[in-house]
Design an enzyme around this catalytic site. Structure first.
Site, PDB file in Angstrom:
ATOM      1  N   ARG A 107     -12.836  33.270  12.158  1.00 21.96           N
ATOM      2  CA  ARG A 107     -14.249  33.709  12.079  1.00 21.96           C
ATOM      3  C   ARG A 107     -14.491  34.765  11.005  1.00 21.96           C
ATOM      4  NH1 ARG A 107     -14.075  33.449  17.863  1.00 21.96           N
ATOM      5  NH2 ARG A 107     -14.881  31.428  18.493  1.00 21.96           N
ATOM      6  N   LYS A 129     -22.073  33.757  -2.572  1.00 17.76           N
ATOM      7  CA  LYS A 129     -22.137  32.332  -2.229  1.00 17.76           C
ATOM      8  C   LYS A 129     -20.724  31.775  -2.199  1.00 17.76           C
ATOM      9  CE  LYS A 129     -26.715  30.871  -3.762  1.00 17.76           C
ATOM     10  NZ  LYS A 129     -27.480  30.046  -4.725  1.00 17.76           N
ATOM     11  N   GLU A 171     -24.551  30.429 -18.176  1.00 24.15           N
ATOM     12  CA  GLU A 171     -25.105  31.224 -17.066  1.00 24.15           C
ATOM     13  C   GLU A 171     -25.638  32.560 -17.598  1.00 24.15           C
ATOM     14  OE1 GLU A 171     -25.708  30.127 -14.126  1.00 24.15           O
ATOM     15  OE2 GLU A 171     -24.205  28.619 -13.585  1.00 24.15           O
ATOM     16  N   LYS A 214     -27.844  39.679 -12.246  1.00 20.46           N
ATOM     17  CA  LYS A 214     -27.595  38.964 -10.986  1.00 20.46           C
ATOM     18  C   LYS A 214     -27.578  39.925  -9.791  1.00 20.46           C
ATOM     19  CE  LYS A 214     -25.095  35.590  -8.470  1.00 20.46           C
ATOM     20  NZ  LYS A 214     -24.279  34.413  -8.423  1.00 20.46           N
ATOM     21  N   GLU A 224     -31.281  34.137  -0.466  1.00 18.57           N
ATOM     22  CA  GLU A 224     -32.081  33.168  -1.227  1.00 18.57           C
ATOM     23  C   GLU A 224     -33.304  32.667  -0.453  1.00 18.57           C
ATOM     24  OE1 GLU A 224     -29.842  30.640  -4.042  1.00 18.57           O
ATOM     25  OE2 GLU A 224     -31.119  29.022  -3.347  1.00 18.57           O
ATOM     26  N   ARG A 228     -34.137  35.098  -5.251  1.00 18.37           N
ATOM     27  CA  ARG A 228     -32.826  34.615  -5.704  1.00 18.37           C
ATOM     28  C   ARG A 228     -32.899  33.196  -6.274  1.00 18.37           C
ATOM     29  NH1 ARG A 228     -26.830  35.543  -3.080  1.00 18.37           N
ATOM     30  NH2 ARG A 228     -25.733  34.368  -4.699  1.00 18.37           N
ATOM     31  N   ASN A 232     -31.464  29.940  -9.956  1.00 16.65           N
ATOM     32  CA  ASN A 232     -31.291  28.488  -9.984  1.00 16.65           C
ATOM     33  C   ASN A 232     -31.953  27.834 -11.179  1.00 16.65           C
ATOM     34  OD1 ASN A 232     -30.236  26.433  -7.912  1.00 16.65           O
ATOM     35  ND2 ASN A 232     -30.435  28.391  -6.851  1.00 16.65           N
ATOM     36  N   HIS A 235     -30.607  24.641 -12.736  1.00 13.09           N
ATOM     37  CA  HIS A 235     -29.623  24.049 -11.823  1.00 13.09           C
ATOM     38  C   HIS A 235     -30.130  22.808 -11.086  1.00 13.09           C
ATOM     39  CE1 HIS A 235     -27.477  27.708 -12.682  1.00 13.09           C
ATOM     40  NE2 HIS A 235     -26.464  27.342 -11.924  1.00 13.09           N
ATOM     41  N   HIS A 239     -27.407  20.299 -11.651  1.00 17.10           N
ATOM     42  CA  HIS A 239     -26.567  19.769 -10.561  1.00 17.10           C
ATOM     43  C   HIS A 239     -26.671  18.250 -10.480  1.00 17.10           C
ATOM     44  CE1 HIS A 239     -26.105  23.730  -8.084  1.00 17.10           C
ATOM     45  NE2 HIS A 239     -25.094  23.536  -8.892  1.00 17.10           N
ATOM     46  N   HIS A 254     -19.375  22.965 -15.389  1.00 10.48           N
ATOM     47  CA  HIS A 254     -20.623  23.369 -14.728  1.00 10.48           C
ATOM     48  C   HIS A 254     -21.626  23.984 -15.716  1.00 10.48           C
ATOM     49  CE1 HIS A 254     -23.377  24.924 -11.749  1.00 10.48           C
ATOM     50  NE2 HIS A 254     -23.209  26.150 -12.201  1.00 10.48           N
TER      51      HIS A 254
HETATM   52  N1  GLY Z   1     -25.445  30.787  -8.789  1.00 12.76           N
HETATM   53  C1  GLY Z   1     -26.714  31.162  -8.282  1.00 12.76           C
HETATM   54  C2  GLY Z   1     -26.651  32.167  -7.189  1.00 12.76           C
HETATM   55  O1  GLY Z   1     -25.614  32.770  -6.960  1.00 12.76           O
HETATM   56  O2  GLY Z   1     -27.625  32.380  -6.507  1.00 12.76           O
END
Ligand code: GLY
Length: 354
Positions: A107, A129, A171, A214, A224, A228, A232, A235, A239, A254
């Site tokens: 956990r 993330k 990025e 960031k 998010e 946040r 994106n 993306h 993606h 990526h």
């Molecule tokens: N890679 C985008 C974020 O961390 O929100």
């Protein structure tokens, strides 16, 4: 949960200091085959003498449930407890998968990230993330749970080839676009023409600034719910390109997919919220010259559209984009109909890149 980010002068010394402040019973180190060879020695013999190392295969194709299970297995069989700590040393694949392994083992155990790629330094390893790819979709399974510390050492950048430097740079460019004209313009002026000529020391300041962009956003919206989503930008389409490439067994980094996604989403930004044509062209030309082309034809449009419908920002099955009215002027939750999305893909193929 607060995450401390340290821009190291001496990684081994900074790491030792950080570990002295932590309480743990056993220390584990997660590497992939490449970082085991090229990066682990930089942690210093003293540290390597006290860790249990777990090595996984390198590459995003291994960011899977099987690899994750092998890490859980290693932790379990080698005596990890709830008070153990994991250090993730690697690119985004290692920090994402290792972060998820740590967040779920018994956990949740504590973990640190030491990113070794530019992409992981400015993005993946920062902000909490974690996760794995699943069912043909990028980062489909995961949790938000920040590393206690992220230690950045730009010396690792010397281990990267040009494609991997450029991948991270995409990025950074995204961070420029969502922050200020000055930062965006600074990034368009740094040259990563070939790795022999890169001024690695000159990259420290833009890397620091990029991470700050960031951090400031994540501090305001860690889970998010709103702001946040700015991170994106590029993306939603990026993606989809990456998932299409994955299905067709084409290797795509990526950051390249993000760069191509930025071309598409700046086009949408221009069409829907008036992003200036001149700045769109400058950015598109920068990307075209350095990142080349992702090839697809109009038979792929339906598949790409379908892939975009899986984006995590979507609501009620409607694709939601993050767009820009200007550099630094973010428009969240923008929608576009299918016709405009196909027009955007036409723009990419005919005008944007290639
Ligand atoms: N890679 C985008 C974020 O961390 O929100």
């Amino acid at each position: 949960m607060k995450q401390e980010i340290i821009l190291c002068r001496s990684l081994a010394t900074d790491l030792e200091r950080v570990l002295q402040q932590q309480s743990f019973d056993k220390l584990f180190l997660l590497t992939d085959e490449a970082t085991h060879r090229c990066c682990a020695p930089l942690l210093g013999e003293a540290l390597l003498g006290q860790v249990e190392e777990v090595v996984i295969p390198a590459g995003d194709t291994h960011k899977t449930l099987d690899t994750l299970a092998s890490v859980w297995q290693a932790l379990s069989c080698r005596g990890a407890t709830r008070r153990s700590m994991l250090i993730n040393l690697g690119g985004g694949m290692v920090t994402d998968l290792g972060g998820f392994a740590a967040s779920t083992f018994k956990r949740g155990i504590g973990y640190l990230n030491i990113p070794t790629t530019l992409l992981a330094m400015v993005d993946a390893a920062v902000g909490g993330k974690t996760g794995i790819n699943f069912n043909g979709l990028k980062n489909e399974i995961g949790v938000f749970n920040p590393a206690a510390y992220v230690l950045l050492d730009t010396a690792f950048l010397r281990t990267l080839d040009r494609p991997n430097l450029l991948s991270g740079y995409a990025e950074m460019l995204k961070h420029g676009l969502i922050s200020t004209v000055a930062h965006w313009a600074e990034l368009l002026n740094v040259e990563i023409a070939d790795t022999v000529c890169v001024d690695y020391d000159a990259l420290r300041a833009p890397v620091r600034r990029s991470v700050q962009v960031k951090e400031e956003i994540v501090a305001q919206d860690p889970l998010e719910q709103g702001l946040r989503k700015a991170l994106n930008l590029g993306h939603t389409v990026g993606h989809a390109f990456e998932s299409l490439a994955m299905a067709e067994h084409r290797a795509v980094l990526h950051g390249y997919a993000v760069a191509w996604g930025l071309v598409c989403e700046l086009y949408l930004s221009n069409r829907l919220v008036g992003f200036p044509v001149g700045k769109m062209r400058q950015t598109v030309d920068f990307i075209r010259e350095r990142y080349g082309t992702f090839t697809f034809d109009c038979n792929d449009y339906e598949t790409l559209y379908e892939l975009m419908t899986h984006d995590k920002k979507n609501r009620a099955g409607v694709i939601h984009f993050t767009l820009l009215r200007e550099v630094g002027e973010i428009c969240l939750d923008q929608t576009a109909d299918k016709e405009l999305i196909f027009e955007m893909l036409d723009f990419y193929r005919e005008n944007g890149v290639g």
